[in-house]
Write an enzyme that holds these catalytic residues in place. Structure first.
Site, PDB file in Angstrom:
ATOM      1  N   THR A  33     -22.516   6.563  -7.341  1.00  0.00           N
ATOM      2  CA  THR A  33     -22.852   5.206  -6.910  1.00  0.00           C
ATOM      3  C   THR A  33     -22.898   4.228  -8.084  1.00  0.00           C
ATOM      4  OG1 THR A  33     -25.195   5.845  -6.941  1.00  0.00           O
ATOM      5  CG2 THR A  33     -24.064   5.885  -4.812  1.00  0.00           C
ATOM      6  N   PHE A  63     -21.973   6.926   1.548  1.00  0.00           N
ATOM      7  CA  PHE A  63     -21.607   6.926   2.970  1.00  0.00           C
ATOM      8  C   PHE A  63     -22.744   6.422   3.854  1.00  0.00           C
ATOM      9  CE2 PHE A  63     -20.895   8.793   7.153  1.00  0.00           C
ATOM     10  CZ  PHE A  63     -19.559   8.539   7.362  1.00  0.00           C
ATOM     11  N   GLN A 119     -19.047  17.551  -3.176  1.00  0.00           N
ATOM     12  CA  GLN A 119     -18.780  16.994  -1.860  1.00  0.00           C
ATOM     13  C   GLN A 119     -17.959  15.714  -1.964  1.00  0.00           C
ATOM     14  OE1 GLN A 119     -23.194  17.023  -1.082  1.00  0.00           O
ATOM     15  NE2 GLN A 119     -22.545  17.660   0.953  1.00  0.00           N
ATOM     16  N   HIS A 176     -14.756  18.821   0.206  1.00  0.00           N
ATOM     17  CA  HIS A 176     -14.286  17.838   1.175  1.00  0.00           C
ATOM     18  C   HIS A 176     -12.945  17.227   0.780  1.00  0.00           C
ATOM     19  CE1 HIS A 176     -18.783  17.293   2.396  1.00  0.00           C
ATOM     20  NE2 HIS A 176     -18.232  18.368   2.932  1.00  0.00           N
ATOM     21  N   CYS A 199       3.604  21.280   6.060  1.00  0.00           N
ATOM     22  CA  CYS A 199       4.128  22.154   5.000  1.00  0.00           C
ATOM     23  C   CYS A 199       3.304  22.124   3.720  1.00  0.00           C
ATOM     24  CB  CYS A 199       5.576  21.796   4.682  1.00  0.00           C
ATOM     25  SG  CYS A 199       5.788  20.223   3.807  1.00  0.00           S
ATOM     26  N   CYS A 219       6.276  13.312   6.332  1.00  0.00           N
ATOM     27  CA  CYS A 219       6.647  14.115   5.166  1.00  0.00           C
ATOM     28  C   CYS A 219       8.123  13.932   4.823  1.00  0.00           C
ATOM     29  CB  CYS A 219       6.348  15.585   5.437  1.00  0.00           C
ATOM     30  SG  CYS A 219       6.762  16.680   4.064  1.00  0.00           S
ATOM     31  N   ASN A 268     -32.196  13.788  -7.651  1.00  0.00           N
ATOM     32  CA  ASN A 268     -31.811  12.851  -6.604  1.00  0.00           C
ATOM     33  C   ASN A 268     -32.779  11.676  -6.585  1.00  0.00           C
ATOM     34  OD1 ASN A 268     -29.802  12.511  -4.508  1.00  0.00           O
ATOM     35  ND2 ASN A 268     -31.471  12.623  -3.026  1.00  0.00           N
TER      36      ASN A 268
END
EC number: 2.3.1.286
Length: 257
Positions: A38, A45, A111, A131, A142, A164, A230
């Site tokens: 951040t 999010f 993440q 993620h 493919c 693609c 955190n």
């Protein structure tokens, strides 16, 4: 909270306690969420007025079943990219890069999809992306990699969702969308890293998104020390050996030197 050895909010105390644990460890694994990025200009999010709420990613099933939804998905993707196009690694990224370079940290499980761990100098093989990665795209048929600059040029000229260049399959940002299966190889690597570390650093994650949030508990179950860094409380604070609550960049800044 009786199982928590210590919750520290004073930055100097937090730095000292973390430094002692890192010095004593030999197999550190870091687990990072949005909070580490951040300060770099990458939106969180879940924060109020987050651009992720205004440009919500398209669910995977919709993306696959409706070409109009694929076009809308790419429009939202490029709108978000423009918001944090100038983002650069922050103090937390460089702190972890130094831990990897020194041999203390074996892996960074993340993440995040912002590619900032790579930009900070961490070798690709040391990064486990749960993620995916938003800095390029892949063919869902493919697997061929496609560069975003090429896709955007054609998309802005035609408005058509990319196909693609090799097989004609649907092309999607190399991220894991809602409803899309988690990457099996990344999950296996994260599991292996979690059970083999002696210090697990959970940094900037709300620790509410599963199965990713299971890895701190897994590491703790296998006798690793668990540190949570955190800005806000997390559901796993009661499992931690040490909770450092405050600005992530401020806490990790000395380790970035």
């Amino acid at each position: 909270m009786e199982d928590v050895i210590l919750i520290l909010t004073h930055v100097d105390e937090a730095r000292a306690a973390l430094g002692d644990l890192i010095e004593a460890a030999s197999r550190v694994v870091a687990f990072t969420g949005a909070g580490i990025s951040t300060e770099c200009g990458v939106p969180d999010f879940r924060s109020k007025d987050s651009p992720w709420m205004r440009f919500k990613p398209i669910d995977f099933d919709l993306f696959m079943s409706d070409v109009l939804m694929r076009e809308e998905g790419w429009r939202r993707k490029f709108a978000l990219d423009d918001i944090y196009a100038m983002a650069q690694p922050g103090r937390g990224h460089y702190a972890l890069a130094n831990l990897v370079a020194s041999g203390k940290a074996r892996a960074i499980i993340t993440q995040n999809i912002d590619n900032l761990h790579q930009t900070s100098g961490v070798p690709e093989e040391r990064i486990i992306e749960l993620h995916g990665n938003g800095s390029y795209a892949t063919c869902l048929a493919c697997g061929l990699r496609h560069e975003l600059a090429d896709i955007r040029r054609d998309f802005e000229a035609t408005g058509a969702a990319p196909a693609c260049v090799e097989c004609g399959g649907a092309v999607k940002s190399a991220t894991i969308s809602f409803g899309q299966a988690m990457p099996e190889n990344a999950m296996r690597r994260a599991h292996a890293a979690s059970i083999d570390c002696d210090l697990f650093l959970a940094i900037g994650s709300s620790l509410v998104v599963y199965p990713a949030a299971s890895f701190p508990s897994l590491a703790r179950l296998h006798k690793a020390r668990l540190v949570i860094v955190n800005g806000e409380p997390t559901p796993l604070d009661s499992e931690a050996d040490l909770v450092l609550r405050g600005d992530i960049g401020d806490i990790l800044e000395p380790f970035a030197a």
